[in-house]
Design an enzyme around this catalytic site. Structure first.
Site, PDB file in Angstrom:
ATOM      1  N   HIS A 230       0.848  -1.192   0.000  1.00  0.00           N
ATOM      2  CA  HIS A 230       0.000   0.000   0.000  1.00  0.00           C
ATOM      3  C   HIS A 230       0.881   1.239   0.000  1.00  0.00           C
ATOM      4  CE1 HIS A 230       1.148  -0.377   4.236  1.00  0.00           C
ATOM      5  NE2 HIS A 230       0.929   0.922   4.322  1.00  0.00           N
ATOM      6  N   ASP A 232       0.803   5.196   1.853  1.00  0.00           N
ATOM      7  CA  ASP A 232       0.074   5.928   2.887  1.00  0.00           C
ATOM      8  C   ASP A 232      -0.560   7.151   2.221  1.00  0.00           C
ATOM      9  OD1 ASP A 232       1.045   4.057   4.665  1.00  0.00           O
ATOM     10  OD2 ASP A 232       2.669   5.335   5.409  1.00  0.00           O
ATOM     11  N   HIS A 288       4.747   0.106  -0.049  1.00  0.00           N
ATOM     12  CA  HIS A 288       5.480  -0.700   0.937  1.00  0.00           C
ATOM     13  C   HIS A 288       4.589  -1.791   1.509  1.00  0.00           C
ATOM     14  CE1 HIS A 288       3.711   2.833   2.958  1.00  0.00           C
ATOM     15  NE2 HIS A 288       3.664   2.137   4.090  1.00  0.00           N
ATOM     16  N   ARG A 298       7.557  -8.792  15.597  1.00  0.00           N
ATOM     17  CA  ARG A 298       7.938  -7.446  15.158  1.00  0.00           C
ATOM     18  C   ARG A 298       6.908  -6.418  15.629  1.00  0.00           C
ATOM     19  NH1 ARG A 298       7.265  -4.111  10.621  1.00  0.00           N
ATOM     20  NH2 ARG A 298       9.111  -2.820  10.282  1.00  0.00           N
TER      21      ARG A 298
HETATM   22  C1  LIG Z   1      -5.072   8.722   9.177  1.00  0.00           C
HETATM   23  C2  LIG Z   1      -4.966   7.492   8.763  1.00  0.00           C
HETATM   24  C3  LIG Z   1      -4.076   7.015   7.693  1.00  0.00           C
HETATM   25  C4  LIG Z   1      -4.379   5.543   7.622  1.00  0.00           C
HETATM   26  C5  LIG Z   1      -5.808   5.511   8.005  1.00  0.00           C
HETATM   27  C6  LIG Z   1      -5.766   6.372   9.268  1.00  0.00           C
HETATM   28  O1  LIG Z   1      -6.986   6.659   9.737  1.00  0.00           O
HETATM   29  C7  LIG Z   1      -5.067   5.683  10.424  1.00  0.00           C
HETATM   30  C8  LIG Z   1      -4.465   4.439   9.949  1.00  0.00           C
HETATM   31  C9  LIG Z   1      -3.628   4.717   8.689  1.00  0.00           C
HETATM   32  C10 LIG Z   1      -3.297   3.421   8.021  1.00  0.00           C
HETATM   33  C11 LIG Z   1      -2.088   2.687   8.635  1.00  0.00           C
HETATM   34  C12 LIG Z   1      -1.867   1.379   7.840  1.00  0.00           C
HETATM   35  C13 LIG Z   1      -1.876   1.600   6.331  1.00  0.00           C
HETATM   36  C14 LIG Z   1      -3.084   2.485   5.929  1.00  0.00           C
HETATM   37  C15 LIG Z   1      -3.188   2.580   4.401  1.00  0.00           C
HETATM   38  C16 LIG Z   1      -4.309   1.951   6.620  1.00  0.00           C
HETATM   39  O2  LIG Z   1      -5.099   1.163   6.192  1.00  0.00           O
HETATM   40  O3  LIG Z   1      -4.417   2.542   7.876  1.00  0.00           O
HETATM   41  C17 LIG Z   1      -2.969   3.817   6.612  1.00  0.00           C
HETATM   42  C18 LIG Z   1      -4.058   4.854   6.287  1.00  0.00           C
HETATM   43  C19 LIG Z   1      -3.606   5.762   5.170  1.00  0.00           C
HETATM   44  O4  LIG Z   1      -2.509   6.309   5.196  1.00  0.00           O
HETATM   45  O5  LIG Z   1      -4.368   5.918   4.221  1.00  0.00           O
HETATM   46  O1  AKG Z   2       5.230  -1.964  10.161  1.00  0.00           O
HETATM   47  C1  AKG Z   2       5.765  -1.355   9.257  1.00  0.00           C
HETATM   48  O2  AKG Z   2       6.974  -1.384   9.057  1.00  0.00           O
HETATM   49  C2  AKG Z   2       4.948  -0.527   8.293  1.00  0.00           C
HETATM   50  C3  AKG Z   2       3.651  -0.058   8.854  1.00  0.00           C
HETATM   51  C4  AKG Z   2       2.882   0.734   7.850  1.00  0.00           C
HETATM   52  O3  AKG Z   2       3.137   0.681   6.677  1.00  0.00           O
HETATM   53  C5  AKG Z   2       1.786   1.588   8.297  1.00  0.00           C
HETATM   54  O4  AKG Z   2       1.414   1.561   9.497  1.00  0.00           O
HETATM   55  O5  AKG Z   2       1.277   2.355   7.438  1.00  0.00           O
HETATM   56 FE   FE2 Z   3       2.139   2.278   5.549  1.00  0.00          FE
END
Ligand SMILES: C=C1C[C@]23C[C@@]1(O)CC[C@H]2[C@@]12CCC[C@@](C)(C(=O)O1)[C@H]2[C@@H]3C(=O)O
Ligand code: AKG
Ligand code: FE2
Length: 374
Positions: A230, A232, A288, A298
């Site tokens: 994915h 961010d 990533h 981890r």
């Molecule tokens: C602000 C945010 C970005 C995120 C969605 C969230 O509400 C909090 C979790 C974030 C996260 C972390 C894991 C990967 C990700 C794609 C997800 O599903 O939750 C990211 C979200 C994002 O960056 O779009």
């Molecule tokens: O655990 C990790 O190294 C990556 C976590 C991550 O990609 C995320 O929280 O958006």
């Molecule tokens: Fe991420």
């Protein structure tokens, strides 16, 4: 349109699987966690390439960061000014939380329209199999949930560490923004460019979320996925990983995955989709994912940083002009999170200018087999 990130997420509920397991005690990989069709976790075309490690105290740090952001979309940084003790404390806070018995963690399980709490990653809904991980998301104060998890003094201790870590991250993220933008010739005083920047080189009102992740040791790591590929949605993400490798980034040309090895005391910085938009594509967001291992547990903590609610992100005027048209139309973080919740890896394409033709995108439905950057 939702105005805050929490509202945007409430509009796109993610349901916890009914059969959520205590991953730490599972002896055989259940079928619901076995990724036996693409994207396969074992396609480890791992490149022998190293993500740059940059000393923030280096006089040329901004230039080095600019280069890393262009070429990679990710780098590790040392000498970042976050006290070592605080890194240790926040890592311990995450470990303590995830080591609680499952029934206790389920007291703060994410409600379908919830945001800050225990659960599976939000992107789970785009994949047919479950990921070998658990997460705890903090937006705002974690106090209400900490009180459900721990007795009074421990809840206060947890919140204190999270509060101090958030403060350090906010400071560091603001500094990184200027180092990254400075490398493109964008300076503090150019208020016309970064309209939401404060007078002291900070970004008042910036939004953020803290995502604590746990990837227990796995009985069949070749078939399990810690966190699927994915990008961010953020401007930038600052990640603290423990001493177990797992994070992999896709090299921008799609040639393969590079593992980001834990470097003692370092923090990983990755470019998110909103920074790709702000820089008109100069800094690409990085794809990533996380692999898991047979013997090690981890942990990671991601600080997801974005603009204040209501601020529209569009390519900076200084980076557009004749021959360099703006490539993205303006969106707030909340609006973009809504698009991400709907289109997943096609969200960035959905905000491209000129608007994409359906045939360009083979419709806007997510491509769950995301393997390379589109
Ligand atoms: C602000 C945010 C970005 C995120 C969605 C969230 O509400 C909090 C979790 C974030 C996260 C972390 C894991 C990967 C990700 C794609 C997800 O599903 O939750 C990211 C979200 C994002 O960056 O779009
Ligand atoms: O655990 C990790 O190294 C990556 C976590 C991550 O990609 C995320 O929280 O958006
Ligand atoms: Fe991420």
């Amino acid at each position: 349109m939702p105005s805050r990130i929490s509202d945007a997420l409430k509009d796109h509920p993610v349901h916890l699987p009914h059969n959520i397991l205590d991953l730490g005690s599972v002896k055989e990989l259940p079928d619901s966690y076995a990724w036996n069709a693409p994207p396969l976790p074992c396609d480890r075309t791992v490149l022998d390439l190293s993500v740059p490690v940059i000393d923030l105290g280096h006089p040329g740090a901004s230039t080095l960061i600019g280069h890393a952001c262009k070429e990679w979309g990710v780098f590790q940084m040392t000498n970042h000014g976050v006290p070592r003790d605080l890194l240790t404390e926040v890592e311990r806070a995450g470990r303590d939380l995830f080591s609680l018995p499952l029934q206790q963690k389920m007291r703060v399980a994410r409600k379908p329209d919830g945001v800050s709490d225990y659960g599976v990653t939000r992107i789970s809904s785009f994949f047919p199999k479950l990921m070998w991980s658990e997460g705890f998301t903090v937006i705002g104060s974690p106090l209400e949930h900490a009180r459900l998890l721990w007795p009074h003094d421990r809840a206060a201790g947890f919140c204190d560490v999270i509060g101090r870590y958030n403060d350090e991250m906010r400071r560091l993220a603001g500094k990184l923004m200027w180092l990254m933008l400075g490398a493109l010739g964008i300076r503090h005083h150019s208020e016309d460019d970064v309209t939401w920047a404060g007078p002291n080189g900070d970004f008042p009102g910036a939004s953020a979320a803290l995502q604590m992740n746990s990837y227990p040791a796995c009985p069949d790591p070749d078939q399990a996925m810690g966190l699927a590929a994915h990008t961010d949605s953020t401007l930038l993400t600052i990640l603290l990983q423990n001493d177990t490798a797992g994070l992999q980034v896709m090299k921008g040309d799609g040639s393969g995955w590079a593992t980001v090895p834990p470097v003692d005391g370092a923090l990983v910085v990755n470019v998110g989709d909103l920074l790709q938009m702000l820089t008109n594509g100069t800094y690409p967001s990085i794809v990533h994912r996380v692999f898991v291992t047979r013997n090690a547990h981890r942990h990671s903590i991601a600080y997801l940083y974005g603009p204040p609610s209501g601020v529209k992100i569009a390519p900076l005027p200084a980076l557009t002009g004749p021959g360099h048209p703006a490539l993205f139309w303006p969106v707030t973080w909340s609006e973009y999170l809504g698009m991400k919740a709907k289109h997943f890896d096609k969200a960035l394409t959905s905000v491209r200018l000129p608007p994409p033709r359906v045939s360009d995108m083979e419709s806007l439905t997510p491509d769950v087999n995301i393997e390379t950057k589109s």
